[in-house]
Design a protein around this motif. Structure first.
Motif, PDB file in Angstrom:
ATOM      1  N   ILE A  99      39.771  48.224  30.766  1.00 43.33           N
ATOM      2  CA  ILE A  99      40.428  47.231  31.356  1.00 43.33           C
ATOM      3  C   ILE A  99      41.701  47.580  31.914  1.00 43.33           C
ATOM      4  O   ILE A  99      42.521  48.112  31.100  1.00 43.33           O
ATOM      5  N   ILE A 127      35.189  38.763  33.180  1.00 44.79           N
ATOM      6  CA  ILE A 127      35.808  40.390  33.592  1.00 44.79           C
ATOM      7  C   ILE A 127      35.207  40.483  34.981  1.00 44.79           C
ATOM      8  O   ILE A 127      34.262  39.919  35.443  1.00 44.79           O
ATOM      9  N   ARG A 146      42.147  41.591  33.276  1.00 44.49           N
ATOM     10  CA  ARG A 146      40.624  41.403  33.060  1.00 44.49           C
ATOM     11  C   ARG A 146      39.992  41.970  34.010  1.00 44.49           C
ATOM     12  O   ARG A 146      38.779  41.636  34.481  1.00 44.49           O
ATOM     13  N   TYR A 173      30.255  45.364  29.459  1.00 43.32           N
ATOM     14  CA  TYR A 173      30.812  44.170  28.973  1.00 43.32           C
ATOM     15  C   TYR A 173      29.893  42.771  29.043  1.00 43.32           C
ATOM     16  O   TYR A 173      30.202  41.973  28.351  1.00 43.32           O
TER      17      TYR A 173
END
Length: 586
Positions: free
Chosen positions: A81, A253, A288, A317
């Motif tokens: 990230i 995300i 994010r 993710y």
């Protein structure tokens, strides 16, 4: 690494080497004494065709090829990230810190930082039995993302050691015992980019990915776990639409792949995303986001890998139970990289020189999206929503990349050059675009927003279609040839286009509209149309209807803040009914 192969031929990013019997297709090799990164594409006896992901100038026959005996893989763990990587997951910020502006040939920098200390919090205890996908601990990766450390696929066992504390990503945080084996788990995993990450089951999409963009949410919605394409000519606003989706879409995300786009577009992303405030958390949007930058001046071969790198990170993710949105800008440049490598391999070309397997490669990418039940005992649901920009030359969507994409995707947001020239943004053409998620999403909107949602949408779509036919008549014989009812239809369609579908991405209020605000604005326009028809039936003057001052208030409604929409809606309806009641008969 032991020296095995010898280069026999160099053709741009493609290298042919002999003495390669012990490698496999898609193995990574290091080319020449500079150790350039390459990937084996094809094997014929002891000859291997190698795709090199770096500049090959100055390399010639007779130089060595070193084997790694591993496929092209990405490293997965805390530190992704906010990262900025190239197409093969090399961290561009770390390379810049170590070497300056240029990327040195053969540079070998760890993909994820080995020195950074992370606070690991164990969520299982010694004696617990865990299997693939189970969460053994968590790490606060950023202010907005809780990174879940999972048991890798195909691994299981009883926890014999685990402790919370501060660790680097390659330190052992947990040990599992299974039969007579001991398995050491770190926070770092690796995964081959061309291989899908496993899951329990794929699920049918049921909820819309709310984007706050009226033309998308109302007319052409996309589901969470859906797939969409944004084709459009140069300057029609593909990148701005993707930026808007990255900022406002209902996703935990964002993975943004700049695949072969110009360097200045990626620079815009790098400059803007850290400055943009995440509307849900108030933090920087980068907290994010994972960025993969593979611009048009970087090696063509690495462009082909960047799509796979991005989707693999998105799957990782997703496996944590997050909703991931992946933006690929643009798949046309990726397809061009495929075409170049295919021609250098001397494969039989398909339409317009693209390889015959273009369609299946595009399908492989989009099919890795979707909503799934993740591995693990806690029944997590994760999703990847894939949105790919397509850049057909001149906006001609009959070319092979657009057609191959349209055969797969369920949502088509066709951008129009003529709308862009009129400064109508988003320039999504409502006559060409479509969404195959309409039926499922209508049920959701009717239940969660208003029971009249789908009725309003159907009315709007039919009115916009009818407007197109009426405009043809106007162009031929003039506006005066139309009756009052038809002129009211044109006026209502104009209000829908200018007051509803047009949206200013740079306005602090208009940049995002909640579903409730969208419905109320649409209801106001349709209420105006309804009262207008009643007035015309009652013999009232169309000219007076057209000049009603309430029209301007409806047009300004999109700039009303969310907290004031109920009060403003009631006020506009009251004024509208008053003004219509005061109209005089012709």
């Amino acid at each position: 690494m032991e020296k095995h192969g010898i280069i026999t031929k160099v053709s741009g990013p493609l290298i042919v080497a002999k003495n390669m019997e012990s490698v496999q297709v898609y193995d990574v090799v290091r080319v020449s004494n500079r150790h350039l990164i390459g990937e084996v594409l094809e094997l014929r006896g002891d000859l291997a065709s190698i795709q090199v992901y770096e500049e090959t100038a100055g390399i010639g026959p007779g130089e060595p090829v070193f084997f790694t005996n591993e496929p092209l893989s990405v490293e997965l763990g805390p530190g992704l990230i906010s990262g900025i990587f190239d197409g093969i997951e090399r961290p561009l910020d770390k390379i810049y810190e170590a070497y300056g502006q240029g990327i040195p040939l053969g540079v070998d920098v760890p993909k994820l930082d080995r020195n950074k200390i992370w606070e690991f919090k164990a969520t299982v205890s010694v004696g617990d039995f865990v299997s693939a996908g189970d969460i053994i601990g968590t790490v606060e990766e950023s202010e907005t993302v809780l990174h879940k450390i999972m048991v890798p696929p195909n691994k299981k066992g009883k926890v014999t050691f685990i402790e919370s504390g501060n660790f680097t990503i390659d330190q052992v945080v947990c040990k599992l015992g299974y039969l007579d084996e001991t398995l050491e788990l770190k926070m770092l995993q690796t995964w081959p980019v061309r291989k899908k990450r496993p899951y329990q089951a794929k699920l049918a999409p049921t909820k819309p990915m709310v984007t706050g963009q009226r033309v998308i949410d109302t007319l052409f919605p996309i589901a969470i776990g859906g797939i969409a394409a944004i084709p459009g000519p140069f300057g029609s606003g593909k990148t701005v639409v993707q930026h808007q989706l990255a900022k406002w879409a209902d996703a935990d995300i964002i993975v943004y792949i700049g695949c072969g786009e110009r360097g200045n577009e990626m620079t815009d992303v790098l400059m803007e995303f850290p400055e943009l405030k995440d509307p849900r958390t108030g933090q920087s949007l980068m907290k994010r986001t994972v960025l993969i930058a593979n611009t048009s001046n970087m090696p063509v071969a690495a462009r082909e890998a960047s799509i796979y790198t991005g989707i693999t990170i998105a799957e990782y993710y997703r496996d944590m139970g997050y909703k991931v949105a992946i933006m690929a800008d643009s798949t046309s440049r990726w397809a061009e990289a495929l075409r170049e490598m295919s021609s250098r391999l001397e494969e039989m070309p398909g339409e317009e020189g693209y390889p015959a397997y273009l369609g299946s490669r595009i399908a492989e990418f989009y099919e890795r999206a979707g909503m799934v039940e993740c591995l693990g005992s806690d029944e997590r649901i994760g999703a990847i929503t894939a949105i790919g920009a397509v850049s057909p030359p001149g906006g001609d969507t009959s070319e092979p990349v657009s057609q191959a994409t349209l055969r797969i995707v369920k949502v088509f947001w066709g951008l129009s050059a003529s709308l862009a020239y009129k400064r109508h943004f988003p320039a999504i053409d409502w006559l060409k675009s479509y969404s195959l998620y309409d039926d499922q999403m209508s049920e959701y909107f009717n239940s969660n927003v208003d029971k009249n949602w789908s009725h309003h949408v159907q009315f709007v779509m039919s009115l916009l279609q009818e407007e197109s036919s009426l405009q043809e008549i106007v162009r031929l014989v003039g506006l005066d040839a139309l009756g009052a009812t038809d002129r009211l239809k044109l006026l209502t369609a104009q209000m829908i286009r200018e007051d509803y579908l047009h949206q200013n991405a740079f306005h602090p209020v208009d940049t995002y509209a909640s579903l409730q605000k969208q419905f109320k604005l649409l209801s106001l326009i349709l209420k105006f149309n309804e009262l207008g028809n009643e007035a015309i039936t009652d013999g009232k003057s169309y000219k007076n209807i057209e000049n009603l001052s309430v029209r301007e208030r409806i047009g300004r409604f999109k700039y009303v803040e969310e907290k004031d929409i109920d009060k403003e809606t009631a006020s506009i309806i009251e004024d509208m009914e008053t003004e219509f009641s005061m109209l005089t008969k012709e």
